[in-house]
Design a protein around this motif. Structure first.
Motif, PDB file in Angstrom:
ATOM      1  N   LEU A  95       0.826  -1.336  -0.107  1.00  0.00           N
ATOM      2  CA  LEU A  95       0.020   0.034  -0.081  1.00  0.00           C
ATOM      3  C   LEU A  95       0.818   1.140  -0.038  1.00  0.00           C
ATOM      4  N   GLY A  96       2.105   1.212   0.190  1.00  0.00           N
ATOM      5  CA  GLY A  96       3.067   2.467   0.473  1.00  0.00           C
ATOM      6  C   GLY A  96       2.979   2.838   1.696  1.00  0.00           C
ATOM      7  N   ALA A  97       3.242   4.148   1.690  1.00  0.00           N
ATOM      8  CA  ALA A  97       3.634   4.580   3.049  1.00  0.00           C
ATOM      9  C   ALA A  97       2.250   4.787   3.841  1.00  0.00           C
ATOM     10  N   PRO A  98       2.351   4.627   4.968  1.00  0.00           N
ATOM     11  CA  PRO A  98       0.818   4.974   5.932  1.00  0.00           C
ATOM     12  C   PRO A  98       0.614   6.308   5.861  1.00  0.00           C
ATOM     13  N   LEU A  99      -0.484   6.778   6.431  1.00  0.00           N
ATOM     14  CA  LEU A  99      -0.795   8.214   6.753  1.00  0.00           C
ATOM     15  C   LEU A  99       0.075   8.790   7.797  1.00  0.00           C
ATOM     16  N   GLY A 100       0.553   9.962   8.065  1.00  0.00           N
ATOM     17  CA  GLY A 100       1.287  10.796   8.834  1.00  0.00           C
ATOM     18  C   GLY A 100       1.104  10.205  10.308  1.00  0.00           C
ATOM     19  N   ALA A 101      -0.413  10.188  10.535  1.00  0.00           N
ATOM     20  CA  ALA A 101      -0.981   9.843  11.825  1.00  0.00           C
ATOM     21  C   ALA A 101      -2.194   9.151  12.039  1.00  0.00           C
ATOM     22  N   VAL A 102      -2.337   8.239  12.710  1.00  0.00           N
ATOM     23  CA  VAL A 102      -3.245   7.281  12.811  1.00  0.00           C
ATOM     24  C   VAL A 102      -4.687   8.029  12.802  1.00  0.00           C
ATOM     25  N   GLY A 103      -4.688   9.290  13.536  1.00  0.00           N
ATOM     26  CA  GLY A 103      -5.883  10.126  13.814  1.00  0.00           C
ATOM     27  C   GLY A 103      -6.397  10.694  12.482  1.00  0.00           C
ATOM     28  N   LEU A 104      -5.472  10.584  11.283  1.00  0.00           N
ATOM     29  CA  LEU A 104      -5.969  10.860   9.846  1.00  0.00           C
ATOM     30  C   LEU A 104      -6.977   9.982   9.322  1.00  0.00           C
ATOM     31  N   ALA A 105      -6.955   8.815   9.829  1.00  0.00           N
ATOM     32  CA  ALA A 105      -7.753   7.649   9.340  1.00  0.00           C
ATOM     33  C   ALA A 105      -9.233   8.214   9.137  1.00  0.00           C
ATOM     34  N   CYS A 122     -10.986   1.106   9.681  1.00  0.00           N
ATOM     35  CA  CYS A 122     -11.460   2.247  10.459  1.00  0.00           C
ATOM     36  C   CYS A 122     -12.960   2.557  10.500  1.00  0.00           C
ATOM     37  N   LEU A 123     -13.738   2.569  11.580  1.00  0.00           N
ATOM     38  CA  LEU A 123     -15.058   2.908  11.686  1.00  0.00           C
ATOM     39  C   LEU A 123     -15.386   4.364  12.153  1.00  0.00           C
ATOM     40  N   GLY A 124     -14.264   5.056  12.260  1.00  0.00           N
ATOM     41  CA  GLY A 124     -14.585   6.543  13.061  1.00  0.00           C
ATOM     42  C   GLY A 124     -13.783   6.539  14.041  1.00  0.00           C
ATOM     43  N   ALA A 125     -14.286   6.888  15.317  1.00  0.00           N
ATOM     44  CA  ALA A 125     -13.336   6.803  16.423  1.00  0.00           C
ATOM     45  C   ALA A 125     -12.881   5.446  17.059  1.00  0.00           C
ATOM     46  N   ARG A 126     -13.515   4.636  16.398  1.00  0.00           N
ATOM     47  CA  ARG A 126     -13.190   3.156  16.571  1.00  0.00           C
ATOM     48  C   ARG A 126     -12.653   2.406  15.411  1.00  0.00           C
ATOM     49  N   ALA A 127     -12.124   1.199  15.662  1.00  0.00           N
ATOM     50  CA  ALA A 127     -11.546   0.108  14.470  1.00  0.00           C
ATOM     51  C   ALA A 127     -12.160  -1.146  14.698  1.00  0.00           C
ATOM     52  N   ALA A 128     -12.362  -1.900  13.670  1.00  0.00           N
ATOM     53  CA  ALA A 128     -12.971  -3.076  13.654  1.00  0.00           C
ATOM     54  C   ALA A 128     -12.202  -4.050  13.358  1.00  0.00           C
ATOM     55  N   LEU A 140      -9.439   3.771  17.710  1.00  0.00           N
ATOM     56  CA  LEU A 140      -8.832   4.043  16.711  1.00  0.00           C
ATOM     57  C   LEU A 140      -7.272   4.387  17.182  1.00  0.00           C
ATOM     58  N   LEU A 141      -7.168   5.286  18.090  1.00  0.00           N
ATOM     59  CA  LEU A 141      -6.001   5.706  18.529  1.00  0.00           C
ATOM     60  C   LEU A 141      -5.342   4.579  19.395  1.00  0.00           C
ATOM     61  N   ASN A 142      -5.744   3.303  19.505  1.00  0.00           N
ATOM     62  CA  ASN A 142      -4.868   2.077  19.969  1.00  0.00           C
ATOM     63  C   ASN A 142      -4.082   1.741  18.826  1.00  0.00           C
ATOM     64  N   CYS A 143      -4.418   2.073  17.564  1.00  0.00           N
ATOM     65  CA  CYS A 143      -3.653   1.528  16.419  1.00  0.00           C
ATOM     66  C   CYS A 143      -2.616   2.451  16.331  1.00  0.00           C
ATOM     67  N   HIS A 144      -1.593   1.941  15.607  1.00  0.00           N
ATOM     68  CA  HIS A 144      -0.359   2.834  15.374  1.00  0.00           C
ATOM     69  C   HIS A 144      -0.032   3.276  13.983  1.00  0.00           C
ATOM     70  N   LEU A 145      -0.783   2.328  13.059  1.00  0.00           N
ATOM     71  CA  LEU A 145      -0.675   2.946  11.732  1.00  0.00           C
ATOM     72  C   LEU A 145      -2.015   2.810  10.725  1.00  0.00           C
ATOM     73  N   ALA A 146      -2.083   3.658   9.637  1.00  0.00           N
ATOM     74  CA  ALA A 146      -3.494   3.556   8.887  1.00  0.00           C
ATOM     75  C   ALA A 146      -3.035   3.966   7.604  1.00  0.00           C
TER      76      ALA A 146
END
Length: 149
Positions: A95-105, A122-128, A140-146
């Motif tokens: 997929l290439g480089a991830p987003l600069g911050a997971v909060g941008l997902a 990503c489902l919004g503030a949470r991820a499935a 979502l913020l418990n994730c480290h990459l998006a």
């Protein structure tokens, strides 16, 4: 860093989605709740990349590992055979480089996080995330990459 056997296709355009992608995301979540977890067929990586494929109409990245393992150890072997030392390395190759911050997902984007590490959506503030116990959500913020889908 190891040699990658599979690289991101040139035509992959992050952010492009099919019409009614939000409906497809909802259907994918419901389907994941009903279907049992199966290594190599309906596990975290296969499910998350399949969702990404449905939402974008882009490459079916999971085809390179789908059906090639039946256990966690088998999944690790396939990962190594593809030339990747980690899930992150595989995702970067595909997929290439991830987003600069997971909060941008945004909804529908692919994420990586948790313990044990897993791919999710990503489902919004949470991820499935799909786990042997079933579908679970985490902040979502418990994730480290998006990655943008």
């Amino acid at each position: 860093m190891s040699h990658n056997v599979y690289q991101m296709p040139e035509r992959c355009k992050p952010g492009a989605r099919v019409p009614n992608w939000d409906h497809l995301l909802a259907l994918s979540i419901e389907d994941a709740r009903r279907r049992p977890f199966v290594w190599g067929a309906h596990d975290c990586a296969t499910w998350a990349f399949d969702v990404r494929h449905r939402l974008t109409g882009g490459p079916d990245h999971a085809q390179i590992w789908r059906g090639r393992y039946k256990t966690p150890r088998g999944a690790e072997r396939v990962l190594r055979k593809l030339g990747w030392a980690s899930f992150e390395e595989g995702a970067r190759a595909l997929l290439g480089a991830p987003l600069g911050a997971v909060g941008l997902a945004q909804r529908g984007d692919l994420v990586l996080g948790g313990q044990p590490e897993a791919f999710g959506i990503c489902l919004g503030a949470r991820a499935a995330f799909l786990a042997p116990e079933g579908l679970a959500t985490r902040p979502l913020l418990n994730c480290h990459l998006a990655w943008r889908s």
